[in-house]
Write an enzyme that holds these catalytic residues in place. Structure first.
Site, short mmCIF file in Angstrom:
data_model
loop_
_atom_site.label_atom_id
_atom_site.label_comp_id
_atom_site.label_asym_id
_atom_site.label_seq_id
_atom_site.Cartn_x
_atom_site.Cartn_y
_atom_site.Cartn_z
N ASP A 38 -5.72 1.90 8.55
CA ASP A 38 -4.90 3.02 7.78
C ASP A 38 -4.63 2.31 6.32
O ASP A 38 -4.45 1.42 6.19
CB ASP A 38 -3.23 2.92 8.34
CG ASP A 38 -2.25 3.69 7.64
OD1 ASP A 38 -2.66 5.00 7.89
OD2 ASP A 38 -1.48 3.37 6.98
N GLU B 134 -9.18 7.36 8.30
CA GLU B 134 -8.85 8.78 8.10
C GLU B 134 -9.94 9.58 7.07
O GLU B 134 -10.49 8.50 6.10
CB GLU B 134 -7.48 8.87 7.24
CG GLU B 134 -6.34 8.46 8.44
CD GLU B 134 -5.16 8.26 7.41
OE1 GLU B 134 -3.99 9.09 7.78
OE2 GLU B 134 -4.97 7.38 6.62
N ASP C 154 2.42 1.53 8.72
CA ASP C 154 0.94 1.23 8.62
C ASP C 154 0.44 0.92 9.79
O ASP C 154 -0.67 1.55 10.35
CB ASP C 154 0.74 0.30 7.56
CG ASP C 154 1.18 0.73 6.17
OD1 ASP C 154 1.18 2.12 6.00
OD2 ASP C 154 1.69 -0.07 5.13
#
Length: 399
Positions: free
Chosen positions: A181, A265, A361
């Site tokens: 993350d 991501e 996170d």
């Protein structure tokens, strides 16, 4: 399979070598600008005229007769300058770059040798045609066959980039799986609880940067004092970029060696760092705060982190999986409840449905890993064997 890899070193030229290197840069820049001007002239005569290397390369002998000093430069360096312009036009028509612009002296000074260079690693020197042997700082061994050599100048220092090609045996990675993350307070948080602090190289050096910029604004443009401050400012910008790049290389090398599958991501950095000023009819809100946020986002260099991690995992036999970032930090990993109320603060996650509490996170990294593994499972299940026995969607690399 065969892969291409670049090795970059700092050159140690003497005064005579520097004069020749600058002369080659000037000749390469002149041919590039001359060809671009010729293209504009032909476009005025014939609107259907399209630039191509074959059309312009035949003009090089004529230009050498008109400008005698072009003969001192290696012919293939001038030819490759035209090929670079052709690539610039190709990228423009593909909508991958802006229209080619005229090159300015002192900005992105470089030229390329497609062949003819010799390398003596045991003597720490490289031979450049029409220039001679130049020593370089040998920090690692060059692997493979030399395909081309690029010379560049940045902040008064000369560098050589050697692109090679060699056979690469596919390794088998024995590492585990991990989700990452990305953030600003924490640069990267892993599903195993490990995290990397943000380097913030621009933020830490911003005070000195502002001081140099203020000094530059008080100098008369193009004066000697202006050039001195300009050089200091350029070196400071290069130092900031080097600190950031070194930090990214250390992290990506560690991750690519320890983990076989990395999920992260697919962040749209351009959209995330857009200005909030608005327009004349509708003014933006929290412009100053958004400007600071955009600066912090760009200071992390997430795209470069992803790029380095991708090719290093490929070299080590791993795989990078990118997932949709939607609701990754709002979904409870225990009950799957999705709500913005789950993350009321930046650091803490508290599910309003089941009461699960954890670092925000770490929750995001867990959800990213699950989404990445689910995406990978779908890709494996959807692959079908073709008539040749090759799985559909599988990359086939040939020599």
């Amino acid at each position: 399979m065969r892969i291409k890899k670049a090795f970059k070193y700092e050159l140690m030229p003497n005064g005579a070598d520097i004069r020749k290197l600058r002369q080659f840069c000037g000749c390469s820049r002149f041919v590039y600008n001359r060809a671009l001007a010729y293209n504009e002239e032909q476009r005025k005569i014939d609107t259907d005229f399209k630039f191509s290397y074959a059309k312009i390369a035949v003009l090089l002998p004529k230009w050498k007769q008109e400008f005698e000093w072009l003969k001192s430069c290696h012919s293939q360096v001038l030819q490759h300058s035209l090929k670079d312009l052709e690539s610039a036009f190709r990228n423009f028509f593909r909508k991958q770059a802006d229209f080619p612009k005229f090159q300015k002296k002192g900005l992105k000074e470089s030229f390329r040798f497609p062949q003819g260079c010799k390398l003596e690693q045991h003597n720490n020197r490289i031979y450049l045609p029409k220039i001679g042997w130049i020593r370089y700082r040998n920090s690692r061994d060059v692997i493979g066959t030399i395909k081309n050599v690029t010379i560049s100048c940045k902040c008064g220092k000369w560098f050589v980039s050697i692109q090679t090609e060699y056979d690469h045996i596919d390794p088998i990675h024995t590492g585990d799986r991990v989700g990452i993350d990305m953030g600003i307070a924490r640069f990267a948080t892993l599903t195993n609880g490990q995290f990397f602090e943000a380097k913030n190289s621009l933020k830490t050096q911003q005070a000195k940067l502002v001081k140099l910029q203020r000094q530059l604004s008080h100098k008369k443009k193009f004066s000697q004092n202006w050039r001195k401050v300009k050089q200091k400012l350029s070196k400071h910008h290069a130092h900031i970029a080097n600190v950031r790049r070194d930090y990214l290389h250390k992290i990506t090398t560690q991750l690519s060696k320890n983990h076989a599958i990395v999920c992260m991501e697919d962040l749209k950095i351009t959209n995330m760092s857009k200005s909030a000023k608005g327009n004349a009819e509708q003014h933006g809100k929290n412009v100053k705060q958004k400007s600071g946020l955009n600066r912090s986002i760009l200071d992390q260099s997430w795209f470069e982190f992803k790029r380095q991690l991708d090719y290093k995992l490929f070299w080590n036999g791993g795989q990078l999986i990118t997932v949709n970032p939607k609701n990754t930090s709002r979904t409870c990993p225990c009950c799957g409840f999705i709500s913005a109320e789950n993350r009321k603060t930046q650091a803490n996650f508290n599910c309003v449905e089941c009461g699960f509490e954890e670092n925000a996170d770490l929750v995001g990294a867990t959800n990213i890993l699950r989404a990445g593994l689910a995406q990978l499972a779908c890709e494996v299940n959807n692959t079908e064997l073709s008539a040749t026995g090759t799985r559909r969607g599988e990359l086939v690399l040939t020599d």
